[in-house]
Design a protein around this motif. Structure first.
Motif, short mmCIF file in Angstrom:
data_model
loop_
_atom_site.label_atom_id
_atom_site.label_comp_id
_atom_site.label_asym_id
_atom_site.label_seq_id
_atom_site.Cartn_x
_atom_site.Cartn_y
_atom_site.Cartn_z
N SER A 139 17.62 -5.87 3.51
CA SER A 139 17.91 -4.64 4.04
C SER A 139 18.02 -3.45 4.52
O SER A 139 16.95 -3.88 4.92
CB SER A 139 17.73 -3.94 1.85
OG SER A 139 17.71 -2.90 1.80
N ILE A 157 13.99 0.96 1.74
CA ILE A 157 12.99 0.16 1.84
C ILE A 157 13.98 -0.94 2.34
O ILE A 157 14.99 -1.87 2.54
CB ILE A 157 13.32 -0.18 0.07
CG1 ILE A 157 11.47 0.62 -0.10
CG2 ILE A 157 12.00 -1.88 -0.41
CD1 ILE A 157 11.85 -0.23 -2.21
N ARG A 164 13.86 -4.48 3.64
CA ARG A 164 13.63 -6.40 2.90
C ARG A 164 14.37 -7.06 4.12
O ARG A 164 15.18 -7.21 4.27
CB ARG A 164 14.50 -6.41 1.92
CG ARG A 164 14.48 -5.29 0.58
CD ARG A 164 14.88 -5.34 -0.48
NE ARG A 164 14.39 -4.13 -1.52
CZ ARG A 164 14.62 -3.21 -1.76
NH1 ARG A 164 15.31 -2.91 -0.94
NH2 ARG A 164 14.12 -2.08 -2.49
N ARG A 213 12.88 -11.53 4.77
CA ARG A 213 12.60 -12.92 4.03
C ARG A 213 12.39 -13.73 5.04
O ARG A 213 13.12 -14.30 6.14
CB ARG A 213 13.38 -13.47 3.07
CG ARG A 213 13.23 -14.96 2.25
CD ARG A 213 14.39 -14.88 1.30
NE ARG A 213 13.64 -16.39 0.64
CZ ARG A 213 13.46 -16.36 -0.37
NH1 ARG A 213 12.21 -16.28 -0.91
NH2 ARG A 213 13.18 -17.76 -0.74
N SER A 217 8.23 -12.09 1.41
CA SER A 217 9.50 -11.42 1.54
C SER A 217 8.57 -10.18 1.90
O SER A 217 7.34 -9.80 1.57
CB SER A 217 9.76 -12.12 -0.04
OG SER A 217 10.40 -12.14 -0.12
N HIS A 218 9.23 -9.27 2.94
CA HIS A 218 8.33 -8.30 3.30
C HIS A 218 8.86 -6.99 2.56
O HIS A 218 10.90 -6.99 2.56
CB HIS A 218 8.36 -8.13 4.60
CG HIS A 218 6.88 -8.63 4.94
ND1 HIS A 218 7.17 -10.22 5.45
CD2 HIS A 218 6.30 -8.25 5.32
CE1 HIS A 218 6.26 -10.65 5.60
NE2 HIS A 218 5.67 -9.56 5.68
N LYS A 219 9.05 -6.20 1.76
CA LYS A 219 9.44 -4.38 1.79
C LYS A 219 8.55 -3.57 2.69
O LYS A 219 7.26 -3.90 2.11
CB LYS A 219 9.11 -4.05 0.05
CG LYS A 219 9.72 -4.91 -0.50
CD LYS A 219 10.21 -4.90 -2.06
CE LYS A 219 10.68 -5.61 -3.09
NZ LYS A 219 11.21 -5.14 -4.91
#
Length: 157
Positions: free
Chosen positions: A92, A99, A101, A103, A124-126
């Motif tokens: 995203s 945000i 996103r 992975r 996973s990063h936000k």
């Protein structure tokens, strides 16, 4: 924010850990940021379900201070780590909620003395943008062997 900028952030974050620049790594987190390692496959709740780790800024700071301290005898010799990352996938670009996103599949190696541990899974990063800089709102580490017994992780995946 371009996908390349987001991908570079993930690579740079891992390099910061591999280079043991703990304070620099901690500065990448948003003031409300969290570091989460779930205990269950596809776990959705870090509060009402047990987790391997669920750390806020205070707990991360305590761990960084411990790693940086001269009187941390459990870190003599010091632990070292290496992150081998697959190219992060941008999920995203912040449409609607701001945000970003990502992975990333990884293999993580941690060593201290003659002890060598390997872990693999997905991160996973936000991320959010604050004053023109990316900050980690959530870093979620899903281990592929989350249900296996393993020793203490000394550093950060």
């Amino acid at each position: 924010m371009t996908p390349e900028t987001l991908i570079d952030f993930v690579y740079d974050e891992a390099a910061t850990l591999d280079e043991m620049r703990w304070e620099d790594w901690l500065a990448l987190f948003h003031e409300d940021g969290r570091y989460w390692m779930p205990l269950e496959w596809q776990q959705q709740d870090p509060i009402l379900q047990p987790s391997l780790m669920y750390e806020d800024q205070l707990l991360l700071t305590v761990r960084v201070e411990r790693l940086s301290g001269e009187r941390t005898f459990s870190q003599k010799p010091k632990s070292r780590c290496h992150h081998l990352l697959q190219r992060p996938r941008v999920l995203s670009l912040g449409e609607g909620d701001g945000i970003f996103r990502l992975r990333t599949s990884f293999i993580y190696t941690e060593t201290r003395g003659d002890n060598l541990e390997r872990y693999s899974g997905w991160v996973s990063h936000k991320l959010v943008e604050v004053d023109g800089a990316l900050k980690i709102k959530l870093k979620r580490v899903d281990l592929i062997n989350f249900d296996a017994p393993f020793g203490n992780l000394q550093l950060f995946i």
